[in-house]
Design a protein around this motif. Structure first.
Motif, short mmCIF file in Angstrom:
data_model
loop_
_atom_site.label_atom_id
_atom_site.label_comp_id
_atom_site.label_asym_id
_atom_site.label_seq_id
_atom_site.Cartn_x
_atom_site.Cartn_y
_atom_site.Cartn_z
N ASP A 126 48.47 61.77 50.29
CA ASP A 126 48.50 62.72 51.40
C ASP A 126 47.23 62.65 52.25
N GLU A 127 46.07 62.47 51.59
CA GLU A 127 44.81 62.44 52.35
C GLU A 127 44.79 61.29 53.35
N LEU A 128 45.43 60.17 52.95
CA LEU A 128 45.48 59.00 53.84
C LEU A 128 46.72 59.00 54.72
N ASN A 129 47.54 60.08 54.58
CA ASN A 129 48.76 60.21 55.38
C ASN A 129 49.80 59.14 55.03
N ASP A 130 49.91 58.82 53.75
CA ASP A 130 50.92 57.87 53.24
C ASP A 130 51.04 56.61 54.10
N PRO A 131 49.98 55.79 54.17
CA PRO A 131 50.07 54.62 55.06
C PRO A 131 51.03 53.54 54.56
N LEU A 132 51.58 52.80 55.51
CA LEU A 132 52.39 51.61 55.19
C LEU A 132 51.46 50.63 54.48
N ILE A 133 51.96 50.01 53.40
CA ILE A 133 51.09 49.15 52.59
C ILE A 133 51.76 47.78 52.40
N THR A 134 50.95 46.77 52.13
CA THR A 134 51.50 45.42 51.94
C THR A 134 51.53 45.08 50.44
N LYS A 135 52.29 44.02 50.11
CA LYS A 135 52.35 43.53 48.72
C LYS A 135 50.97 43.16 48.25
N ASP A 136 50.23 42.46 49.13
CA ASP A 136 48.89 42.01 48.74
C ASP A 136 47.95 43.19 48.50
N ARG A 137 48.08 44.23 49.30
CA ARG A 137 47.22 45.40 49.09
C ARG A 137 47.59 46.12 47.79
N ILE A 138 48.89 46.12 47.47
CA ILE A 138 49.33 46.75 46.21
C ILE A 138 48.69 46.02 45.03
N GLU A 139 48.68 44.68 45.12
CA GLU A 139 48.07 43.86 44.06
C GLU A 139 46.56 44.07 44.02
N LEU A 140 45.97 44.07 45.22
CA LEU A 140 44.52 44.26 45.32
C LEU A 140 44.08 45.58 44.69
N MET A 141 44.88 46.62 44.90
CA MET A 141 44.53 47.93 44.36
C MET A 141 44.95 48.09 42.91
N ASN A 142 45.58 47.06 42.35
CA ASN A 142 46.03 47.12 40.95
C ASN A 142 47.00 48.27 40.69
N ILE A 143 47.84 48.56 41.66
CA ILE A 143 48.78 49.68 41.47
C ILE A 143 49.86 49.25 40.49
N ILE A 144 50.48 48.12 40.77
CA ILE A 144 51.45 47.50 39.86
C ILE A 144 51.38 45.99 40.05
N SER A 145 51.94 45.26 39.09
CA SER A 145 51.93 43.80 39.21
C SER A 145 53.02 43.36 40.19
N SER A 146 52.96 42.11 40.62
CA SER A 146 53.98 41.64 41.56
C SER A 146 55.34 41.57 40.85
N LYS A 147 55.33 41.37 39.52
CA LYS A 147 56.58 41.34 38.77
C LYS A 147 57.22 42.75 38.76
#
Ligand code: TMP
Ligand code: ASP
Length: 242
Positions: A126-147
């Protein structure tokens, strides 16, 4: 909810309470509605109950089609029992037809049917206003693996096929929807949150004219009025069909 159940979390549209069984939670659907990251707020008496009933029916359909979900059972009109899950902070939006933010952010015309479903992923923050994110950013942030991301995308596409067909049967066009996933206590990926007119765009196909008749939260977002009437109509069509 009685005092025995501790409030674990309160979101914009739901409250999550503890359950006697530590692996489960009780989720209460609220009458509150927000839009544009809660810049706009209102209360609609009966919305919680309608979303709870609609979402429960839809989750039952998905469970019958072997989609893993957190849903266990309807407890009463505005509460469900669900598996306790650790939510992944991503909002997975699937679009069949261009509308809303896709048209504000691109030159694609509102109402264009997309050749294949488009999946847009947003960071749930919410603080960032739910920004659109990329696959690479998801990986970079270690949110989940690409698998794991591929698993989520596969499930989302499968859910789209099931829901699109279901809604078509009740004369509704599934324009787009938002899903959230999480891990259950055995670390399995399951669908969480809700599927209701709060997080789906549903257009009435029972119309003679070409004008769009939204039977979803756009009635509130775009000040169209008649939100409870629209949600009640969806609930009625689902009940008549099942
Ligand atoms: P959008 O066009 O505003 O990006 O919305 C796409 C879909 O996602 C639409 O069905 C509404 C749903 N949605 C949510 O459920 N929560 C949100 O915070 C947002 C922005 C959209
Ligand atoms: N759920 C979002 C909010 O709280 C926005 C939306 O559904 O449009 O504000």
């Amino acid at each position: 909810m009685n005092n025995e159940h501790e409030l674990i979390y309160e979101g914009k549209a739901k409250k999550v309470f503890s359950h006697d069984d530590a692996d489960k939670v009780i989720i209460e659907f609220k009458d509150d509605a927000t839009a544009f990251n809660a810049l706009k707020k209102a209360k609609f008496e009966g919305k919680g109950k309608l979303n709870c009933l609609i979402s429960s029916r839809i989750f039952e359909i998905l469970k019958n089609e072997n989609i893993p979900t957190h849903f266990i059972a309807l407890k009463n009109e505005n509460t469900i029992i669900a598996q306790k899950i650790k939510i992944i902070p991503l909002e997975i939006v699937l679009r069949n037809t261009a509308y809303g933010s896709l048209c504000r952010q691109t030159t694609i015309r509102s109402g264009t049917d997309l050749v294949k479903p488009l999946i847009d992923i947003y960071l749930k923050n919410d603080e960032l206003n739910d920004p659109l994110i990329t696959k690479d950013r998801i990986e970079l942030m270690n949110i989940i693996s690409s698998k794991e991301l591929d698993l989520i995308i596969g499930l989302t596409l499968k859910i789209n096929v099931i829901l699109k067909n279901f809604f078509k049967n009740i004369q509704l066009k599934l324009v787009d929807f938002k899903l959230e996933f999480g891990y259950d206590f055995q670390n399995n990926m399951v669908l969480g949150d809700e599927i209701s007119p709060d997080n789906c765009r549903l257009w009435d196909l029972n119309q003679n004219s070409d004008t769009i008749v939204s039977l979803d939260k756009d009635r509130f977002r775009n000040d169209l009025g008649g939100l409870i009437e629209a949600y009640s109509e969806i609930n009625r069509r689902i009940n008549d069909f099942i």
